[in-house]
Design a protein around this motif. Structure first.
Motif, PDB file in Angstrom:
ATOM      1  N   LEU A   1      32.107  57.695  61.093  1.00  0.00           N
ATOM      2  CA  LEU A   1      33.175  57.313  61.661  1.00  0.00           C
ATOM      3  C   LEU A   1      32.986  55.976  62.679  1.00  0.00           C
ATOM      4  O   LEU A   1      33.852  54.823  62.231  1.00  0.00           O
ATOM      5  N   ALA A   2      32.148  55.890  63.143  1.00  0.00           N
ATOM      6  CA  ALA A   2      31.654  54.669  64.048  1.00  0.00           C
ATOM      7  C   ALA A   2      31.461  53.582  62.903  1.00  0.00           C
ATOM      8  O   ALA A   2      31.883  52.345  63.516  1.00  0.00           O
ATOM      9  N   GLU A   3      30.616  53.660  62.002  1.00  0.00           N
ATOM     10  CA  GLU A   3      30.371  52.599  61.031  1.00  0.00           C
ATOM     11  C   GLU A   3      31.512  52.136  60.242  1.00  0.00           C
ATOM     12  O   GLU A   3      31.701  50.899  60.277  1.00  0.00           O
ATOM     13  N   ALA A   4      32.214  52.950  59.842  1.00  0.00           N
ATOM     14  CA  ALA A   4      33.633  52.705  59.262  1.00  0.00           C
ATOM     15  C   ALA A   4      34.489  51.755  60.168  1.00  0.00           C
ATOM     16  O   ALA A   4      34.756  50.925  59.691  1.00  0.00           O
ATOM     17  N   LEU A   5      34.687  52.063  61.363  1.00  0.00           N
ATOM     18  CA  LEU A   5      35.570  51.272  62.126  1.00  0.00           C
ATOM     19  C   LEU A   5      35.072  50.149  62.633  1.00  0.00           C
ATOM     20  O   LEU A   5      35.466  49.146  62.612  1.00  0.00           O
ATOM     21  N   LYS A   6      33.641  50.182  62.881  1.00  0.00           N
ATOM     22  CA  LYS A   6      32.999  48.967  63.059  1.00  0.00           C
ATOM     23  C   LYS A   6      32.858  47.754  61.997  1.00  0.00           C
ATOM     24  O   LYS A   6      32.970  46.678  62.126  1.00  0.00           O
ATOM     25  N   SER A   7      32.780  48.388  60.692  1.00  0.00           N
ATOM     26  CA  SER A   7      32.753  47.488  59.522  1.00  0.00           C
ATOM     27  C   SER A   7      34.077  47.066  58.986  1.00  0.00           C
ATOM     28  O   SER A   7      34.518  46.308  58.216  1.00  0.00           O
ATOM     29  N   GLY A   8      35.261  47.492  59.870  1.00  0.00           N
ATOM     30  CA  GLY A   8      36.390  47.030  59.496  1.00  0.00           C
ATOM     31  C   GLY A   8      37.687  47.971  58.926  1.00  0.00           C
ATOM     32  O   GLY A   8      38.779  47.704  58.550  1.00  0.00           O
ATOM     33  N   ALA A   9      37.269  49.278  58.988  1.00  0.00           N
ATOM     34  CA  ALA A   9      38.178  50.210  58.386  1.00  0.00           C
ATOM     35  C   ALA A   9      39.132  50.596  59.388  1.00  0.00           C
ATOM     36  O   ALA A   9      38.810  50.486  60.692  1.00  0.00           O
ATOM     37  N   ARG A  10      40.504  50.688  59.200  1.00  0.00           N
ATOM     38  CA  ARG A  10      41.412  50.910  60.222  1.00  0.00           C
ATOM     39  C   ARG A  10      41.865  52.510  60.061  1.00  0.00           C
ATOM     40  O   ARG A  10      42.746  52.938  60.926  1.00  0.00           O
ATOM     41  N   GLY A  11      41.356  53.087  59.138  1.00  0.00           N
ATOM     42  CA  GLY A  11      41.683  54.811  59.054  1.00  0.00           C
ATOM     43  C   GLY A  11      40.428  55.508  58.703  1.00  0.00           C
ATOM     44  O   GLY A  11      39.919  55.157  57.754  1.00  0.00           O
ATOM     45  N   CYS A  12      40.662  56.470  58.934  1.00  0.00           N
ATOM     46  CA  CYS A  12      39.560  57.559  58.378  1.00  0.00           C
ATOM     47  C   CYS A  12      40.073  58.995  58.072  1.00  0.00           C
ATOM     48  O   CYS A  12      40.791  59.540  59.164  1.00  0.00           O
ATOM     49  N   VAL A  13      39.947  59.583  56.823  1.00  0.00           N
ATOM     50  CA  VAL A  13      40.675  60.837  56.551  1.00  0.00           C
ATOM     51  C   VAL A  13      39.536  61.549  55.790  1.00  0.00           C
ATOM     52  O   VAL A  13      38.764  61.161  54.882  1.00  0.00           O
ATOM     53  N   ARG A  14      39.511  62.623  56.008  1.00  0.00           N
ATOM     54  CA  ARG A  14      38.532  63.861  55.224  1.00  0.00           C
ATOM     55  C   ARG A  14      39.197  64.273  53.947  1.00  0.00           C
ATOM     56  O   ARG A  14      40.466  64.354  53.868  1.00  0.00           O
ATOM     57  N   LYS A  15      38.537  64.318  52.973  1.00  0.00           N
ATOM     58  CA  LYS A  15      38.942  64.569  51.535  1.00  0.00           C
ATOM     59  C   LYS A  15      39.520  65.931  51.417  1.00  0.00           C
ATOM     60  O   LYS A  15      40.360  66.173  50.691  1.00  0.00           O
ATOM     61  N   ASP A  16      39.246  66.902  52.373  1.00  0.00           N
ATOM     62  CA  ASP A  16      39.797  68.125  52.430  1.00  0.00           C
ATOM     63  C   ASP A  16      40.989  68.171  53.236  1.00  0.00           C
ATOM     64  O   ASP A  16      41.477  69.336  53.564  1.00  0.00           O
ATOM     65  N   SER A  17      41.559  67.096  53.369  1.00  0.00           N
ATOM     66  CA  SER A  17      42.816  67.157  54.395  1.00  0.00           C
ATOM     67  C   SER A  17      44.048  67.349  53.539  1.00  0.00           C
ATOM     68  O   SER A  17      43.701  66.916  52.262  1.00  0.00           O
ATOM     69  N   PRO A  18      45.105  67.872  54.098  1.00  0.00           N
ATOM     70  CA  PRO A  18      46.528  67.702  53.172  1.00  0.00           C
ATOM     71  C   PRO A  18      46.787  66.329  52.591  1.00  0.00           C
ATOM     72  O   PRO A  18      46.561  65.222  53.374  1.00  0.00           O
ATOM     73  N   ALA A  19      47.428  66.104  51.425  1.00  0.00           N
ATOM     74  CA  ALA A  19      47.958  64.819  50.974  1.00  0.00           C
ATOM     75  C   ALA A  19      48.772  64.242  52.135  1.00  0.00           C
ATOM     76  O   ALA A  19      48.715  62.956  52.331  1.00  0.00           O
ATOM     77  N   GLU A  20      49.600  64.874  53.038  1.00  0.00           N
ATOM     78  CA  GLU A  20      50.251  64.347  54.134  1.00  0.00           C
ATOM     79  C   GLU A  20      49.645  63.470  54.969  1.00  0.00           C
ATOM     80  O   GLU A  20      50.036  62.466  55.547  1.00  0.00           O
ATOM     81  N   VAL A  21      48.340  63.912  55.514  1.00  0.00           N
ATOM     82  CA  VAL A  21      47.198  63.361  56.188  1.00  0.00           C
ATOM     83  C   VAL A  21      46.868  61.882  55.668  1.00  0.00           C
ATOM     84  O   VAL A  21      47.102  61.019  56.312  1.00  0.00           O
TER      85      VAL A  21
END
Length: 133
Positions: free
Chosen positions: A94-114
């Motif tokens: 999560l920290a690496e993703a946000l630091k690298s420029g991602a604006r969102g993070c979602v787990r693959k086991d989340s519902p489609a609505e997430v």
């Protein structure tokens, strides 16, 4: 359905069935959405040329490429919010993703609505972190 007149989404994952599933979710969740699919960062950058991409949905672990490199490369080449779609949801990722420029993070086991909520939020300039993270 979420609002999106002519949204163009780019799904980047090295698993074809997963890419197709995410693309289907996006077409169902955003009226009129168009999707492109890429198996690698290089392929994604090529596909994005000349297109107005609305959001990039990316698996941060593409082959031997680390998350920081993948996300940074996409961020530099494509002017669109990046949503990381990851199987694991540890704090380091999560920290690496946000630091690298991602604006969102979602787990693959989340519902489609997430996933669609994350994309809608990032398209509105917000940062979205899946509650399970």
């Amino acid at each position: 359905m979420s609002r999106s007149a002519a949204a163009q989404f780019l799904v980047v994952d090295d698993h074809p069935v997963l890419r197709q599933g995410v693309a289907s979710v996006l077409r169902s969740g955003f009226e009129g959405a168009d999707t492109s699919e890429a198996a690698s960062v290089d392929e994604a950058i090529k596909l994005a040329r000349g297109k107005k991409i609305s959001a990039v949905i990316v698996d941060p672990h593409l082959g031997s490429t680390d998350a920081t490199t993948s996300i940074s490369s996409l961020r530099k080449a494509i002017d669109a919010p990046i949503v990381v779609f990851a199987a694991d949801g540890n704090m380091r990722l999560l920290a690496e993703a946000l630091k690298s420029g991602a604006r969102g993070c979602v787990r693959k086991d989340s519902p489609a609505e997430v996933l669609t909520a994350a994309i809608a939020a990032t398209r509105n300039g917000e940062v979205y972190i899946d509650a399970t993270l």
